[in-house]
Design a protein around this motif. Structure first.
Motif, PDB file in Angstrom:
ATOM      1  N   GLN A 126     -56.779 122.424 -17.478  1.00 27.16           N
ATOM      2  CA  GLN A 126     -56.853 123.300 -18.590  1.00 27.16           C
ATOM      3  C   GLN A 126     -57.315 124.865 -18.107  1.00 27.16           C
ATOM      4  OE1 GLN A 126     -56.553 122.622 -21.948  1.00 27.16           O
ATOM      5  NE2 GLN A 126     -56.107 120.493 -20.966  1.00 27.16           N
ATOM      6  N   LEU A 127     -56.591 125.676 -18.837  1.00 29.12           N
ATOM      7  CA  LEU A 127     -57.200 127.097 -18.455  1.00 29.12           C
ATOM      8  C   LEU A 127     -58.628 127.518 -18.722  1.00 29.12           C
ATOM      9  CD1 LEU A 127     -54.162 128.829 -20.333  1.00 29.12           C
ATOM     10  CD2 LEU A 127     -54.486 128.604 -17.848  1.00 29.12           C
ATOM     11  N   GLN A 128     -58.987 127.812 -17.576  1.00 25.81           N
ATOM     12  CA  GLN A 128     -60.650 128.307 -17.497  1.00 25.81           C
ATOM     13  C   GLN A 128     -60.655 129.672 -17.194  1.00 25.81           C
ATOM     14  OE1 GLN A 128     -62.288 125.494 -14.761  1.00 25.81           O
ATOM     15  NE2 GLN A 128     -62.037 123.759 -16.161  1.00 25.81           N
ATOM     16  N   GLY A 129     -61.950 130.120 -17.798  1.00 21.18           N
ATOM     17  CA  GLY A 129     -62.166 131.466 -17.416  1.00 21.18           C
ATOM     18  C   GLY A 129     -61.630 132.749 -18.010  1.00 21.18           C
ATOM     19  N   ASN A 151     -57.920 135.907 -16.152  1.00 17.84           N
ATOM     20  CA  ASN A 151     -57.533 136.631 -14.735  1.00 17.84           C
ATOM     21  C   ASN A 151     -56.642 135.752 -14.119  1.00 17.84           C
ATOM     22  OD1 ASN A 151     -57.745 137.606 -12.225  1.00 17.84           O
ATOM     23  ND2 ASN A 151     -59.663 138.717 -12.467  1.00 17.84           N
ATOM     24  N   LYS A 152     -55.299 135.728 -13.912  1.00 20.56           N
ATOM     25  CA  LYS A 152     -54.618 134.728 -13.391  1.00 20.56           C
ATOM     26  C   LYS A 152     -54.548 134.765 -11.827  1.00 20.56           C
ATOM     27  CE  LYS A 152     -50.433 137.580 -13.814  1.00 20.56           C
ATOM     28  NZ  LYS A 152     -48.807 137.526 -14.286  1.00 20.56           N
ATOM     29  N   ILE A 153     -54.802 135.988 -11.367  1.00 17.15           N
ATOM     30  CA  ILE A 153     -54.935 136.060  -9.988  1.00 17.15           C
ATOM     31  C   ILE A 153     -56.197 135.402  -9.378  1.00 17.15           C
ATOM     32  CG2 ILE A 153     -55.218 137.775  -7.832  1.00 17.15           C
ATOM     33  CD1 ILE A 153     -52.519 137.943  -9.576  1.00 17.15           C
ATOM     34  N   GLU A 154     -57.248 135.462  -9.958  1.00 21.34           N
ATOM     35  CA  GLU A 154     -58.391 134.954  -9.421  1.00 21.34           C
ATOM     36  C   GLU A 154     -58.102 133.214  -9.846  1.00 21.34           C
ATOM     37  OE1 GLU A 154     -63.132 134.350 -11.000  1.00 21.34           O
ATOM     38  OE2 GLU A 154     -61.995 136.620 -11.084  1.00 21.34           O
ATOM     39  N   SER A 155     -57.943 132.739 -10.793  1.00 23.47           N
ATOM     40  CA  SER A 155     -57.798 131.483 -11.137  1.00 23.47           C
ATOM     41  C   SER A 155     -56.403 130.946 -10.099  1.00 23.47           C
ATOM     42  CB  SER A 155     -57.000 131.240 -12.444  1.00 23.47           C
ATOM     43  OG  SER A 155     -57.914 131.545 -13.376  1.00 23.47           O
ATOM     44  N   MET A 157     -56.342 131.740  -7.186  1.00 23.68           N
ATOM     45  CA  MET A 157     -56.959 131.564  -5.888  1.00 23.68           C
ATOM     46  C   MET A 157     -57.907 130.347  -5.690  1.00 23.68           C
ATOM     47  SD  MET A 157     -58.099 135.370  -5.199  1.00 23.68           S
ATOM     48  CE  MET A 157     -59.292 135.005  -3.777  1.00 23.68           C
ATOM     49  N   HIS A 158     -58.458 129.917  -7.156  1.00 23.24           N
ATOM     50  CA  HIS A 158     -59.387 128.642  -7.071  1.00 23.24           C
ATOM     51  C   HIS A 158     -58.160 127.619  -7.147  1.00 23.24           C
ATOM     52  CE1 HIS A 158     -63.006 130.516  -7.634  1.00 23.24           C
ATOM     53  NE2 HIS A 158     -62.554 131.370  -8.788  1.00 23.24           N
ATOM     54  N   ALA A 159     -57.203 127.557  -7.644  1.00 24.83           N
ATOM     55  CA  ALA A 159     -56.159 126.535  -7.869  1.00 24.83           C
ATOM     56  C   ALA A 159     -55.537 126.233  -6.296  1.00 24.83           C
ATOM     57  CB  ALA A 159     -55.080 126.898  -8.549  1.00 24.83           C
ATOM     58  N   GLU A 160     -55.443 127.363  -5.564  1.00 28.18           N
ATOM     59  CA  GLU A 160     -54.908 126.934  -4.065  1.00 28.18           C
ATOM     60  C   GLU A 160     -56.003 126.425  -3.354  1.00 28.18           C
ATOM     61  OE1 GLU A 160     -53.271 129.457  -0.194  1.00 28.18           O
ATOM     62  OE2 GLU A 160     -53.260 130.608  -2.308  1.00 28.18           O
ATOM     63  N   LEU A 161     -57.248 126.757  -3.488  1.00 33.07           N
ATOM     64  CA  LEU A 161     -58.249 126.142  -2.655  1.00 33.07           C
ATOM     65  C   LEU A 161     -58.477 124.477  -3.108  1.00 33.07           C
ATOM     66  CD1 LEU A 161     -61.077 128.825  -3.163  1.00 33.07           C
ATOM     67  CD2 LEU A 161     -59.990 128.225  -1.055  1.00 33.07           C
ATOM     68  N   ASP A 162     -58.286 124.482  -4.423  1.00 32.40           N
ATOM     69  CA  ASP A 162     -58.197 122.889  -4.852  1.00 32.40           C
ATOM     70  C   ASP A 162     -57.088 122.193  -4.288  1.00 32.40           C
ATOM     71  OD1 ASP A 162     -60.399 123.527  -6.342  1.00 32.40           O
ATOM     72  OD2 ASP A 162     -59.192 123.539  -8.364  1.00 32.40           O
ATOM     73  N   HIS A 204     -50.645 125.820 -10.288  1.00 35.63           N
ATOM     74  CA  HIS A 204     -50.505 127.034  -9.552  1.00 35.63           C
ATOM     75  C   HIS A 204     -49.227 127.670  -9.683  1.00 35.63           C
ATOM     76  CE1 HIS A 204     -49.911 129.299  -5.875  1.00 35.63           C
ATOM     77  NE2 HIS A 204     -51.211 129.448  -5.845  1.00 35.63           N
ATOM     78  N   ARG A 205     -48.189 126.927  -9.935  1.00 38.64           N
ATOM     79  CA  ARG A 205     -46.823 127.735 -10.311  1.00 38.64           C
ATOM     80  C   ARG A 205     -46.875 127.998 -11.879  1.00 38.64           C
ATOM     81  NH1 ARG A 205     -44.449 122.792  -8.451  1.00 38.64           N
ATOM     82  NH2 ARG A 205     -44.281 122.098 -10.501  1.00 38.64           N
ATOM     83  N   GLN A 206     -47.707 127.790 -12.628  1.00 35.60           N
ATOM     84  CA  GLN A 206     -47.764 128.184 -14.137  1.00 35.60           C
ATOM     85  C   GLN A 206     -48.280 129.428 -13.879  1.00 35.60           C
ATOM     86  OE1 GLN A 206     -50.027 125.383 -16.264  1.00 35.60           O
ATOM     87  NE2 GLN A 206     -48.468 123.816 -16.295  1.00 35.60           N
ATOM     88  N   LEU A 207     -49.363 129.572 -13.070  1.00 38.84           N
ATOM     89  CA  LEU A 207     -50.055 130.893 -12.745  1.00 38.84           C
ATOM     90  C   LEU A 207     -49.125 131.991 -12.158  1.00 38.84           C
ATOM     91  CD1 LEU A 207     -53.550 129.715 -11.921  1.00 38.84           C
ATOM     92  CD2 LEU A 207     -52.709 130.369 -14.224  1.00 38.84           C
TER      93      LEU A 207
END
Length: 346
Positions: A126-129, A151-155, A157-162, A204-207
């Motif tokens: 789900q979209l968060q933030g 903020n899709k850039i910040e999200s 980055m979090h997706a990539e970390l996951d 991540h692709r969606q963002l």
């Protein structure tokens, strides 16, 4: 001045005062009305963002509105939700335009089926933030407006970390159990991580971040899991006379699922014992067959799982009704066995 003259003067002055006061009151009243109209006009003037959505290189904006809701607080909440949905819709449009799903069955039908089922069971991220930046309520229109940002850039980055963390978990996971049934459970646990990784990569692709390449260690681990699953063998038998045709149909159904079935007398990792009980009923020139079936999965002569199924078949011909019941029973048992394996319940 005598009293009579003073009285007349006073009366005349009062009349002049009243004549002056009336226009003054009217003037003040008009001025007040004009001020009220200007205040209302100022209040009802929609903010720019309500009609012209802002744009940004790193933020996704969404504008939502809600009308015909009596309660003002509920209208505001509905507008906020509409703004969030507007953001989600924009991201979905981007996906449809840029995402291509490529799938391969090169590793075998069963492995492919496992991947697809596990993937379907991973909840969508789900979209968060999402932040509500501005709100406005029009008393005249009885409509609430909300401006949301994401903020899709910040999200991203979090997706990539996951994804990186999942890659590490998958790479370090091992299959160390002694029995095939326990190994199968461990294999399915790793497969679930791979399905979760695939879902995170899709997010991540969606963002707008593109697809993160699968590391060689993860690809090798997935291939090892598929090879192990495909290497498992099953033998099928029934202690009841006259059910050889059902055995053949069950074997064919399992093979179509991608499982490897060997002969009854051959050595196998798992042994399947089944039975099907039929009940025939004829009504209005139609033959009905009710079948109660059961299947027991064993490993080294120890029961690991048990499933059952009840089906009904009908036909104008008795033999056809019986044949349909046998085929339906075989397919149902096969499907339930496949799900037992995927759900790690053996």
């Amino acid at each position: 001045m005598d009293r009579r003259k003073f009285k007349n003067f006073k009366s005349a002055a009062g009349m002049v005062s009243k004549r002056l006061a009336l226009p003054l009151c009217i003037l003040l009243s008009l001025s007040a009305c004009q001020s009220t109209k200007q205040a209302v006009a100022k209040e009802e003037s929609l903010p720019t963002w309500a009609t012209q959505q802002p744009s940004s290189d790193y933020l996704v904006y969404g504008v939502g509105s809600a009308s015909h809701i009596v309660d003002r607080t509920e209208a505001k909440l509905a507008a906020q939700e509409a703004a969030r949905l507007a953001i989600a819709k924009q991201l979905n449009v981007e996906i449809e335009g840029t995402t291509q799903v490529a799938q391969s069955q090169a590793n075998g039908d069963f492995s492919y089926r496992v991947d697809e089922i596990l993937y379907s069971r991973v909840p969508s991220i789900q979209l968060q933030g999402i932040n509500i930046e501005q709100e406005f309520y029009s008393s005249e229109q009885k409509t609430a407006y909300a401006l949301a940002s994401f903020n899709k850039i910040e999200s991203r980055m979090h997706a990539e970390l996951d994804i990186r963390q999942l890659d590490e978990e998958i790479s370090n996971a091992t299959i160390s159990a002694l029995t095939n049934s326990e190994k199968l459970k461990e294999a399915m646990a790793i497969k679930r991580l791979i399905a979760k990784r695939r879902k995170a990569n899709e997010y991540h692709r969606q963002l707008g971040g593109g697809s993160i390449a699968i590391p060689t260690s993860v690809s090798n681990k997935n291939k090892m899991l598929n090879d192990f699953i495909q290497s498992l063998t099953f033998s099928i038998s029934s202690k009841f006379w006259g059910q050889k045709s059902i055995r053949n149909q069950l074997a064919e159904s399992l093979t179509k699922q991608g499982l490897t079935v060997v002969g009854e007398k051959q050595s196998a990792d798992f042994q399947i014992d089944f039975r099907v009980d039929f009940e025939d009923v004829k009504k209005n020139s139609t033959y009905y067959v009710f079948a109660n079936s059961s299947l027991t999965l064993m490993e080294n002569d120890k029961e690991k799982a048990h499933v059952s199924a009840q089906i009904k078949a009908a036909s104008s011909f008795e033999n056809m009704a019986k044949s349909n019941a046998e085929e339906k029973s075989a397919k149902m048992l096969s499907k339930k066995l496949t799900m037992l394996i995927i759900d790690s319940k053996i």
